[in-house]
Design an enzyme around this catalytic site. Structure first.
Site, mmCIF file in Angstrom:
data_model
loop_
_atom_site.group_PDB
_atom_site.id
_atom_site.type_symbol
_atom_site.label_atom_id
_atom_site.label_comp_id
_atom_site.label_asym_id
_atom_site.label_seq_id
_atom_site.Cartn_x
_atom_site.Cartn_y
_atom_site.Cartn_z
ATOM 1 N N THR A 21 1.239 -1.409 -0.375
ATOM 2 C CA THR A 21 0.253 0.229 0.321
ATOM 3 C C THR A 21 0.606 1.831 -0.018
ATOM 4 O O THR A 21 2.135 1.380 0.289
ATOM 5 C CB THR A 21 -0.714 -0.268 1.290
ATOM 6 O OG1 THR A 21 -0.313 -0.292 2.219
ATOM 7 C CG2 THR A 21 -2.311 -1.082 1.502
ATOM 8 N N ASP A 22 0.385 2.393 -0.195
ATOM 9 C CA ASP A 22 0.666 3.795 -0.440
ATOM 10 C C ASP A 22 0.637 4.438 1.055
ATOM 11 O O ASP A 22 0.013 3.403 2.446
ATOM 12 C CB ASP A 22 0.620 5.161 -1.587
ATOM 13 C CG ASP A 22 -1.097 5.331 -1.154
ATOM 14 O OD1 ASP A 22 -1.451 4.342 -0.554
ATOM 15 O OD2 ASP A 22 -1.672 4.759 -2.501
ATOM 16 N N ALA A 23 0.909 5.739 1.475
ATOM 17 C CA ALA A 23 0.563 5.964 2.128
ATOM 18 C C ALA A 23 -0.794 5.840 2.607
ATOM 19 O O ALA A 23 -0.867 6.831 4.284
ATOM 20 C CB ALA A 23 1.269 7.616 2.495
ATOM 21 N N GLY A 24 -1.485 6.304 2.155
ATOM 22 C CA GLY A 24 -3.237 5.977 2.081
ATOM 23 C C GLY A 24 -3.586 4.650 2.316
ATOM 24 O O GLY A 24 -5.341 5.093 2.661
ATOM 25 N N ILE A 26 -3.660 2.154 0.541
ATOM 26 C CA ILE A 26 -4.172 2.289 -0.802
ATOM 27 C C ILE A 26 -3.241 1.400 -1.480
ATOM 28 O O ILE A 26 -1.792 1.661 -2.235
ATOM 29 C CB ILE A 26 -5.158 3.123 -1.242
ATOM 30 C CG1 ILE A 26 -6.050 3.898 -0.929
ATOM 31 C CG2 ILE A 26 -5.851 2.814 -2.777
ATOM 32 C CD1 ILE A 26 -7.499 4.988 -1.914
#
Length: 147
Positions: A21-24, A26
């Site tokens: 995932t990314d920082a969000g 997602i």
């Protein structure tokens, strides 16, 4: 030539981890390609062909081209269902049609097509898909092109 598809395509289950995932929270878009690569590898394994065995037989499968369309995001801890369906089987290549769906609600997250070439390990020059592998695909409901 198009292959006849199975009623239900091969499906590989996997889970979204923090690293995907990314920082969000997602799934980062390129990781869908990794999930689909794993499903193609597991499809070969389900037919009795491990990648390590194929390398020792002077055979590699390499992605020639890919196309992906993103529909909805996957998130941390989601369980995914990743299909790997051979849409076309040629002398020295396979075209896979793939989907990534969220297991809990069957929502389509990503879909793509991949042209995968069969090459020699030493020269990376095209080579014919071995008869045993072609027969395995044919035995799973697929009709090889040119036959």
């Amino acid at each position: 030539m198009p292959a006849q598809t199975e009623a239900r395509p091969f499906t590989h289950r996997c889970r979204v981890y923090y690293e995907d995932t990314d920082a969000g929270g997602i799934v980062y878009y390129v990781n869908y390609l990794k999930f689909m690569e794993r499903a193609r590898t597991e499809r070969l394994r389900s037919l009795g062909f491990a990648q390590s065995q194929l390398v020792s037989e002077d055979l590699l499968f390499v992605v020639h081209s890919s196309e992906a369309r993103y529909h909805a995001p996957a998130r941390l801890d989601d369980e995914l269902l990743v299909t790997a369906e051979v849409a076309e089987l040629n002398r020295a290549s396979l075209r896979f049609r793939q989907q990534v769906r969220r297991a809990k609600d069957d929502v389509l997250l990503c879909e793509g097509q991949f042209l995968v070439a069969c090459v020699r390990t030493d020269s990376l020059k095209p080579r014919a898909i071995p008869p045993s592998l072609r027969a395995a695909f044919a035995g799973s409901g697929l009709s090889p092109a040119g036959e």
